[in-house]
Design a protein around this motif. Structure first.
Motif, mmCIF file in Angstrom:
data_model
loop_
_atom_site.group_PDB
_atom_site.id
_atom_site.type_symbol
_atom_site.label_atom_id
_atom_site.label_comp_id
_atom_site.label_asym_id
_atom_site.label_seq_id
_atom_site.Cartn_x
_atom_site.Cartn_y
_atom_site.Cartn_z
ATOM 1 N N HIS A 229 6.685 44.505 87.296
ATOM 2 C CA HIS A 229 7.176 43.575 86.281
ATOM 3 C C HIS A 229 5.950 43.023 85.565
ATOM 4 C CE1 HIS A 229 11.006 41.460 85.374
ATOM 5 N NE2 HIS A 229 10.213 40.519 84.891
ATOM 6 N N ARG B 190 3.975 33.286 91.512
ATOM 7 C CA ARG B 190 3.360 32.566 90.396
ATOM 8 C C ARG B 190 3.630 33.247 89.059
ATOM 9 N NH1 ARG B 190 -2.430 30.082 91.669
ATOM 10 N NH2 ARG B 190 -1.602 28.776 89.996
ATOM 11 N N PHE B 191 4.517 34.227 89.060
ATOM 12 C CA PHE B 191 4.749 35.013 87.844
ATOM 13 C C PHE B 191 5.339 34.161 86.725
ATOM 14 C CE2 PHE B 191 7.041 38.106 85.195
ATOM 15 C CZ PHE B 191 6.023 39.006 84.935
ATOM 16 N N VAL B 192 6.362 33.369 87.028
ATOM 17 C CA VAL B 192 7.014 32.562 85.999
ATOM 18 C C VAL B 192 6.049 31.528 85.442
ATOM 19 C CG1 VAL B 192 8.843 30.890 85.552
ATOM 20 C CG2 VAL B 192 9.340 32.935 86.892
ATOM 21 N N GLU B 193 5.308 30.834 86.313
ATOM 22 C CA GLU B 193 4.381 29.810 85.825
ATOM 23 C C GLU B 193 3.218 30.423 85.053
ATOM 24 O OE1 GLU B 193 1.425 28.304 89.164
ATOM 25 O OE2 GLU B 193 3.459 28.435 89.960
ATOM 26 N N THR B 194 2.913 31.691 85.309
ATOM 27 C CA THR B 194 1.877 32.374 84.535
ATOM 28 C C THR B 194 2.307 32.496 83.073
ATOM 29 O OG1 THR B 194 1.061 33.605 86.457
ATOM 30 C CG2 THR B 194 0.580 34.528 84.284
ATOM 31 N N GLY B 195 3.543 32.902 82.852
ATOM 32 C CA GLY B 195 4.055 32.979 81.490
ATOM 33 C C GLY B 195 4.084 31.619 80.816
ATOM 34 N N GLU B 196 4.483 30.594 81.568
ATOM 35 C CA GLU B 196 4.528 29.240 81.011
ATOM 36 C C GLU B 196 3.132 28.770 80.609
ATOM 37 O OE1 GLU B 196 6.340 27.184 84.233
ATOM 38 O OE2 GLU B 196 8.392 27.728 83.654
ATOM 39 N N ALA C 58 14.364 40.986 82.805
ATOM 40 C CA ALA C 58 13.576 41.257 81.597
ATOM 41 C C ALA C 58 13.986 42.616 81.060
ATOM 42 C CB ALA C 58 12.082 41.231 81.905
ATOM 43 N N LEU D 139 12.458 37.938 90.878
ATOM 44 C CA LEU D 139 11.788 37.905 89.583
ATOM 45 C C LEU D 139 12.829 37.765 88.478
ATOM 46 C CD1 LEU D 139 9.249 40.825 90.198
ATOM 47 C CD2 LEU D 139 8.665 38.399 89.972
ATOM 48 N N PRO D 140 12.441 37.186 87.339
ATOM 49 C CA PRO D 140 13.428 37.031 86.254
ATOM 50 C C PRO D 140 13.838 38.369 85.671
ATOM 51 C CG PRO D 140 11.221 36.420 85.520
ATOM 52 C CD PRO D 140 11.123 36.636 87.003
ATOM 53 N N GLU E 94 7.508 40.132 77.906
ATOM 54 C CA GLU E 94 7.792 40.376 79.321
ATOM 55 C C GLU E 94 8.694 41.591 79.450
ATOM 56 O OE1 GLU E 94 9.949 38.150 83.141
ATOM 57 O OE2 GLU E 94 9.382 36.997 81.347
#
Length: 205
Positions: free
Chosen positions: A129, A105-111, A198, A195-196, A122
């Motif tokens: 991360h 859920r890391f990416v959607e957290t930033g969104e 960064a 993970l993306p 980030e």
């Protein structure tokens, strides 16, 4: 006085008191509406208890579950305005609070932060991360996710082992390979999460 650095180890020290974990952290908040909007409605922490502050009954004491039964509480009052300006910190002050986020859920957290109007930075922090943002009162929050699966009951052991490996390698900071080698040395799986990419660097300011 010695120039030797303090030893880093997962072994409990010989101390007269032995703690069993974190019970709660309490923040001086602004008002209830803004506090609930950020911590419950945006970050997803259930509001599990509301009562008068035992030491100051005209102030309300809010209790939020951070996700694992550990509690974050706020002293709030409806006559206090929120102030999103960065807080000034000094010796004895809180620099930031860090909460865990599932890797999936890391990416959607930033969104979600961006959609709610909370800018963030980030960073790849080596051992984990992280997203850095501020709440409605300027308190810096870190939303961190592990880069590898680390069992909660082995976390201190993994970090202390990665620290030893880092020192042996002459590296300034713990990085992916130190965590991976620590996991392997301790007989744990070392499969990284997706993970993306960064940048590394300083935290949110």
């Amino acid at each position: 006085m010695t120039d030797e650095p303090t030893p880093v180890t997962a072994e409990p020290p010989e101390s007269p008191i032995r703690l069993s974990g974190t019970d709660h952290v309490t923040i001086i908040g602004s008002n209830e509406a803004d506090t609930v909007a950020f911590y419950r409605d945006l970050l997803g922490m259930p509001l599990v208890l509301r009562q008068p502050n035992l030491d100051q009954p005209e102030v309300t004491h809010l209790f939020f579950d951070t996700g694992d039964g550990r509690i974050l509480t706020f002293f709030v009052s409806d006559d206090r305005e929120s102030d999103p300006r960065p807080q000034r910190t000094g010796v004895g002050a809180v620099h930031h609070l860090a909460f865990s986020v599932d890797p999936e859920r890391f990416v959607e957290t930033g969104e979600a932060l961006e959609e709610a109007g909370h800018p963030y930075n980030e960073f790849d922090r080596g051992a984990f991360h992280s997203l850095y943002t501020r709440d409605h009162n300027g308190l810096v929050l870190e939303l961190a996710t592990d880069k590898y699966h680390v069992p909660d009951d082995r976390r201190a052991e993994v970090l202390a082992t990665a620290q030893r490996i880092r020192v042996e390698d002459g590296a300034d900071y713990v990085d992916d390979e130190h965590v991976e080698r620590a996991l392997e040395e301790l007989g744990l799986e070392a499969d990284p999460y997706e993970l993306p990419d960064a940048p590394t660097g300083a935290g949110y300011d």
